[in-house]
Design a protein around this motif. Sequence first.
Motif, PDB file in Angstrom:
ATOM      1  N   ILE A 134      29.709  45.792  59.665  1.00 26.90           N
ATOM      2  CA  ILE A 134      28.421  46.326  59.307  1.00 26.90           C
ATOM      3  C   ILE A 134      28.004  45.556  59.293  1.00 26.90           C
ATOM      4  O   ILE A 134      26.158  45.888  59.879  1.00 26.90           O
ATOM      5  N   LEU A 135      27.600  44.365  58.785  1.00 25.49           N
ATOM      6  CA  LEU A 135      26.547  43.761  59.287  1.00 25.49           C
ATOM      7  C   LEU A 135      25.882  42.964  60.618  1.00 25.49           C
ATOM      8  O   LEU A 135      25.054  42.435  60.410  1.00 25.49           O
ATOM      9  N   MET A 136      26.987  42.734  61.583  1.00 23.75           N
ATOM     10  CA  MET A 136      26.737  42.478  62.742  1.00 23.75           C
ATOM     11  C   MET A 136      25.955  43.755  63.206  1.00 23.75           C
ATOM     12  O   MET A 136      24.888  43.567  64.339  1.00 23.75           O
ATOM     13  N   TRP A 137      26.015  45.012  63.123  1.00 26.67           N
ATOM     14  CA  TRP A 137      25.294  46.357  62.973  1.00 26.67           C
ATOM     15  C   TRP A 137      23.394  46.231  63.119  1.00 26.67           C
ATOM     16  O   TRP A 137      23.186  47.379  62.838  1.00 26.67           O
ATOM     17  N   ARG A 138      23.718  44.980  61.851  1.00 25.93           N
ATOM     18  CA  ARG A 138      22.755  45.285  61.047  1.00 25.93           C
ATOM     19  C   ARG A 138      21.450  44.897  62.100  1.00 25.93           C
ATOM     20  O   ARG A 138      21.312  44.198  62.576  1.00 25.93           O
ATOM     21  N   TRP A 184      35.544  45.044  57.318  1.00 27.22           N
ATOM     22  CA  TRP A 184      34.228  45.937  57.706  1.00 27.22           C
ATOM     23  C   TRP A 184      32.964  45.476  57.595  1.00 27.22           C
ATOM     24  O   TRP A 184      32.224  46.033  58.404  1.00 27.22           O
ATOM     25  N   LYS A 185      33.184  45.179  56.239  1.00 25.71           N
ATOM     26  CA  LYS A 185      31.834  44.306  55.535  1.00 25.71           C
ATOM     27  C   LYS A 185      31.501  43.564  56.906  1.00 25.71           C
ATOM     28  O   LYS A 185      29.803  43.961  57.337  1.00 25.71           O
ATOM     29  N   ASP A 186      31.846  42.823  57.797  1.00 25.10           N
ATOM     30  CA  ASP A 186      31.337  42.009  58.468  1.00 25.10           C
ATOM     31  C   ASP A 186      30.568  42.765  59.649  1.00 25.10           C
ATOM     32  O   ASP A 186      29.659  42.433  60.404  1.00 25.10           O
TER      33      ASP A 186
END
Length: 150
Positions: A146-150, A142-144
């Motif tokens: 989120i990071l990708m969509w930043r 999930w964290k990954d």
Amino acid sequence: MPRPRAGPGPPPEDMYDLSMDTMEAQSFCMQRKCLEKSSPLSKYIEAEHQQAGLFSLSSLEAITDVTVDLQKKRRKKCGACVPCLRKVNCGTCANCLNRKTGKQICKERKCEKLKKRKSEGNASEVWCAFGFIFLSLCNIVWKDIILMWR
DNA sequence: TGATACGTATCA
DNA sequence: TGATACGTATCA
Ligand SMILES: [Zn+2]
Ligand SMILES: [Zn+2]
């Protein structure tokens, strides 16, 4: 030092029919059977030691009281579930019809607890661990995302 | 994997 | 002891 008397001779050929696949498995099987105090093998060893004037396994056990008893214990019916409370055989199930050779309780009377395999069911800690690992992985993924969509 | 056969633990 | 039926090897 008294000479030990002669033993009872070699154990009977058919004492155990070890029909397992590997030598390793056979070895384990023998170890287990040696530790089962009521097994024919243990009885033989006991007799041999007594006849030879050596120590007795029973007295040794009495003194130390640390003998691991690997005797296979039978589970008992719970006595409270619906099948346990049933008093009469159905007379129609496979076990009822095959009582002589099958030697099993009527299927309608088989205790719910005994229906489960012995190791099965009490593995809540294991499932808890799996759950923890799974949720941890979800968290990382999930964290990954989120990071990708930043 | 479920069905079956059998050794034998357990109990009255 | 005999009756019951659990546990498990074996089979299909
Ligand atoms: Zn039945
Ligand atoms: Zn029950």
